[in-house]
Scaffold this motif. Structure first.
Motif, mmCIF file in Angstrom:
data_model
loop_
_atom_site.group_PDB
_atom_site.id
_atom_site.type_symbol
_atom_site.label_atom_id
_atom_site.label_comp_id
_atom_site.label_asym_id
_atom_site.label_seq_id
_atom_site.Cartn_x
_atom_site.Cartn_y
_atom_site.Cartn_z
ATOM 1 N N LEU A 136 50.117 132.106 51.140
ATOM 2 C CA LEU A 136 48.664 132.297 51.017
ATOM 3 C C LEU A 136 47.889 131.063 51.460
ATOM 4 O O LEU A 136 46.706 131.156 51.805
ATOM 5 C CB LEU A 136 48.293 132.645 49.573
ATOM 6 C CG LEU A 136 48.636 134.059 49.091
ATOM 7 C CD1 LEU A 136 48.382 134.182 47.601
ATOM 8 C CD2 LEU A 136 47.812 135.100 49.855
ATOM 9 N N HIS A 137 48.546 129.886 51.452
ATOM 10 C CA HIS A 137 47.861 128.643 51.827
ATOM 11 C C HIS A 137 47.901 128.387 53.333
ATOM 12 O O HIS A 137 47.338 127.394 53.801
ATOM 13 C CB HIS A 137 48.503 127.449 51.107
ATOM 14 C CG HIS A 137 48.430 127.528 49.621
ATOM 15 N ND1 HIS A 137 47.235 127.569 48.930
ATOM 16 C CD2 HIS A 137 49.416 127.585 48.674
ATOM 17 C CE1 HIS A 137 47.479 127.635 47.632
ATOM 18 N NE2 HIS A 137 48.790 127.650 47.453
ATOM 19 N N ASP A 138 48.568 129.246 54.088
ATOM 20 C CA ASP A 138 48.694 129.004 55.523
ATOM 21 C C ASP A 138 47.330 129.017 56.196
ATOM 22 O O ASP A 138 46.492 129.884 55.928
ATOM 23 C CB ASP A 138 49.604 130.076 56.151
ATOM 24 C CG ASP A 138 50.064 129.696 57.538
ATOM 25 O OD1 ASP A 138 49.271 129.864 58.480
ATOM 26 O OD2 ASP A 138 51.202 129.227 57.677
ATOM 27 N N LYS A 139 47.113 128.056 57.106
ATOM 28 C CA LYS A 139 45.797 127.898 57.746
ATOM 29 C C LYS A 139 45.421 129.060 58.660
ATOM 30 O O LYS A 139 44.263 129.231 59.001
ATOM 31 C CB LYS A 139 45.767 126.583 58.542
ATOM 32 C CG LYS A 139 45.928 125.337 57.684
ATOM 33 C CD LYS A 139 45.801 124.068 58.502
ATOM 34 C CE LYS A 139 46.891 123.926 59.522
ATOM 35 N NZ LYS A 139 48.249 123.872 58.915
ATOM 36 N N LYS A 140 46.396 129.853 59.078
ATOM 37 C CA LYS A 140 46.099 130.968 59.988
ATOM 38 C C LYS A 140 45.506 132.168 59.267
ATOM 39 O O LYS A 140 44.983 133.091 59.899
ATOM 40 C CB LYS A 140 47.385 131.409 60.717
ATOM 41 C CG LYS A 140 48.047 130.336 61.554
ATOM 42 C CD LYS A 140 49.252 130.859 62.310
ATOM 43 C CE LYS A 140 50.343 131.385 61.410
ATOM 44 N NZ LYS A 140 50.925 130.345 60.533
ATOM 45 N N ASN A 141 45.608 132.180 57.934
ATOM 46 C CA ASN A 141 45.173 133.344 57.174
ATOM 47 C C ASN A 141 43.655 133.502 57.197
ATOM 48 O O ASN A 141 42.906 132.537 57.324
ATOM 49 C CB ASN A 141 45.622 133.225 55.711
ATOM 50 C CG ASN A 141 47.126 133.182 55.569
ATOM 51 O OD1 ASN A 141 47.852 133.588 56.460
ATOM 52 N ND2 ASN A 141 47.599 132.677 54.440
ATOM 53 N N ASP A 142 43.225 134.736 57.055
ATOM 54 C CA ASP A 142 41.814 135.028 56.784
ATOM 55 C C ASP A 142 41.745 136.356 56.041
ATOM 56 O O ASP A 142 42.692 137.128 56.000
ATOM 57 C CB ASP A 142 40.962 135.068 58.062
ATOM 58 C CG ASP A 142 41.498 136.032 59.101
ATOM 59 O OD1 ASP A 142 42.063 137.066 58.732
ATOM 60 O OD2 ASP A 142 41.341 135.744 60.308
ATOM 61 N N ASP A 143 40.597 136.620 55.415
ATOM 62 C CA ASP A 143 40.393 137.866 54.656
ATOM 63 C C ASP A 143 41.455 138.086 53.585
ATOM 64 O O ASP A 143 41.831 139.234 53.282
ATOM 65 C CB ASP A 143 40.360 139.083 55.599
ATOM 66 C CG ASP A 143 39.246 138.985 56.628
ATOM 67 O OD1 ASP A 143 38.185 138.436 56.286
ATOM 68 O OD2 ASP A 143 39.449 139.447 57.755
ATOM 69 N N GLU A 144 41.958 136.986 53.001
ATOM 70 C CA GLU A 144 42.946 137.069 51.931
ATOM 71 C C GLU A 144 44.243 137.746 52.350
ATOM 72 O O GLU A 144 45.032 138.168 51.501
ATOM 73 C CB GLU A 144 42.360 137.814 50.716
ATOM 74 C CG GLU A 144 41.128 137.171 50.112
ATOM 75 C CD GLU A 144 41.401 135.743 49.642
ATOM 76 O OE1 GLU A 144 42.449 135.518 49.023
ATOM 77 O OE2 GLU A 144 40.568 134.868 49.898
ATOM 78 N N LYS A 145 44.472 137.880 53.654
ATOM 79 C CA LYS A 145 45.716 138.460 54.133
ATOM 80 C C LYS A 145 46.566 137.377 54.789
ATOM 81 O O LYS A 145 46.056 136.363 55.260
ATOM 82 C CB LYS A 145 45.447 139.600 55.112
ATOM 83 C CG LYS A 145 44.890 140.849 54.435
ATOM 84 C CD LYS A 145 44.911 142.047 55.374
ATOM 85 C CE LYS A 145 44.497 143.306 54.630
ATOM 86 N NZ LYS A 145 44.581 144.504 55.508
ATOM 87 N N ILE A 146 47.864 137.621 54.827
ATOM 88 C CA ILE A 146 48.799 136.661 55.396
ATOM 89 C C ILE A 146 49.013 136.975 56.866
ATOM 90 O O ILE A 146 49.312 138.123 57.233
ATOM 91 C CB ILE A 146 50.129 136.694 54.626
ATOM 92 C CG1 ILE A 146 49.901 136.197 53.194
ATOM 93 C CG2 ILE A 146 51.189 135.851 55.326
ATOM 94 C CD1 ILE A 146 51.044 136.471 52.256
ATOM 95 N N SER A 147 48.818 135.981 57.702
ATOM 96 C CA SER A 147 48.971 136.145 59.151
ATOM 97 C C SER A 147 50.397 135.788 59.558
ATOM 98 O O SER A 147 50.905 134.727 59.201
ATOM 99 C CB SER A 147 47.974 135.246 59.893
ATOM 100 O OG SER A 147 48.281 135.193 61.271
ATOM 101 N N LEU A 148 51.040 136.672 60.310
ATOM 102 C CA LEU A 148 52.379 136.440 60.829
ATOM 103 C C LEU A 148 52.379 136.653 62.340
ATOM 104 O O LEU A 148 51.791 137.617 62.832
ATOM 105 C CB LEU A 148 53.392 137.406 60.203
ATOM 106 C CG LEU A 148 53.539 137.430 58.684
ATOM 107 C CD1 LEU A 148 54.492 138.551 58.276
ATOM 108 C CD2 LEU A 148 54.047 136.092 58.168
#
Length: 352
Positions: free
Chosen positions: A306-318
């Motif tokens: 959840l702390h990854d800088k790529k995330n937005d809108d409370e979703k996890i970016s992969l």
């Protein structure tokens, strides 16, 4: 020897690759005001080389290890630079792996609002990836790279001579990033699939240049991570970072490979990745890490994503593999992400 020019809107880096580059290009900094940042392991091996090259140089040695990449050591480096009388036109020389490159690069960007930076990476991971592209940072409160800046080095000297003192584990760490590039670049993929020995120094010298060339092209088009192209370089990293932060014990590059395996499972489960291509990537991953581990309490590790800088809108970016030379970004909620990690871990446990 080969050179790669990385020219962006605001800066220009020249990257020297190949045997003999240190001897040829480092010497020219001997008559300049330099400040060497290194770690305790590198200092123990290469201090005599530094003295022979630069004379009685000024510098700062941090303890070896990821835990040294923190704001406290950053301030210690800046204080040492000031007390050593470094001027704005001095050269900060980062001699070491990714930790040294990241913290020294950030120090160079901050000292007197920016001074010259030269990266001399001594690990395979730093040579193929972290020394190139201008990302500098330190960790804070368990979050990786949360304090940082984009700051391009003036030069990068990538000499495989430094690889000869590395243990096999450090080579596996660098191969984690190399396999990542294989998932992004079909030519690199073909080279890895067709080589008989991934740990051969001749092979590593050759493939390092290819990986740097790929990254340089990406950075030219998206230096500050704004249009999404540079995000592709984080393939395997979201899950890799989460597992690394929670469990530790393994190297960053090993966790990148493990993260790539888990994210490949997610991509296959969602029907996003061609199965034949997925098997090729699994073959490469297993060539570096023969046994991918399952994890206890992986739902706790998932929360670190959840702390990854790529995330937005409370979703996890992969960033996940799709086909040869192609990847795709997906965004999933924590509960779904955790479900997939648990499923993959249980499958691995069932195979033992």
């Amino acid at each position: 020897m080969k050179d790669i020019l990385l020219k962006t809107a605001l800066a220009e880096s020249i990257i020297h690759c190949g045997v003999g580059t240190f001897e040829k290009f480092a010497q020219k900094f001997a008559d300049k005001q330099i400040f060497v940042v290194t770690d305790s392991n590198v200092y123990a091996i290469y201090n005599s080389l530094l003295i022979n090259t630069f004379g009685n140089y000024k510098g700062y040695v941090i303890p070896a290890g990821e835990e040294s990449k923190n704001p406290e050591n950053l301030l210690k480096i800046l204080k040492a630079m000031l007390e050593s009388g470094m001027r704005r036109n001095c050269y900060v020389i980062a001699l070491g792996g990714g930790v040294v490159g990241d913290i020294a690069g950030l120090a160079a960007s901050l000292y007197m609002r920016g001074t010259n930076l030269v990266q001399i990476p001594t690990t395979l991971l730093a040579q193929v990836d972290s020394s190139v592209g201008g990302k500098t940072a330190v960790d804070m409160n368990g979050v990786k790279n949360v304090i940082g800046a984009f700051y391009q080095p003036e030069e990068v000297i990538v000499d495989p001579l430094f690889l000869k003192t590395l243990p096999d584990r450090e080579l596996r760490c660098g191969l984690g990033e190399i396999v990542k590039y294989a998932a992004l670049n079909k030519d690199i993929l073909d080279k890895l699939l067709n080589t008989e020995n991934l740990f051969s120094f001749n092979f590593l010298e050759d493939i390092t240049y290819d990986c740097i060339a790929h990254k340089a092209e990406v950075v030219k088009k998206d230096e500050h991570d704004l249009n999404g192209l540079r995000k592709t370089l984080n393939l395997g990293h979201t899950t890799g970072h989460a597992l690394e932060l929670y469990y530790g014990l393994k190297s960053h590059g090993e966790f990148v490979l493990i993260g790539m395996f888990y994210e490949l499972y997610i991509a296959q489960t969602l029907g996003l990745c061609d199965s034949e291509y997925a098997e090729k990537l699994k073959k490469l991953i297993s060539g570096v890490i023969p046994e991918i581990p399952s994890f206890e309490n992986i739902s706790k590790a998932a929360e670190y994503a959840l702390h990854d800088k790529k995330n937005d809108d409370e979703k996890i970016s992969l960033i996940v593999p799709k086909a040869e030379g192609k990847c795709i970004e997906i965004k999933i909620c924590l509960s779904e992400y955790t479900k997939y990690l648990l499923s993959c871990s249980e499958n691995l446990r069932g195979q033992k």
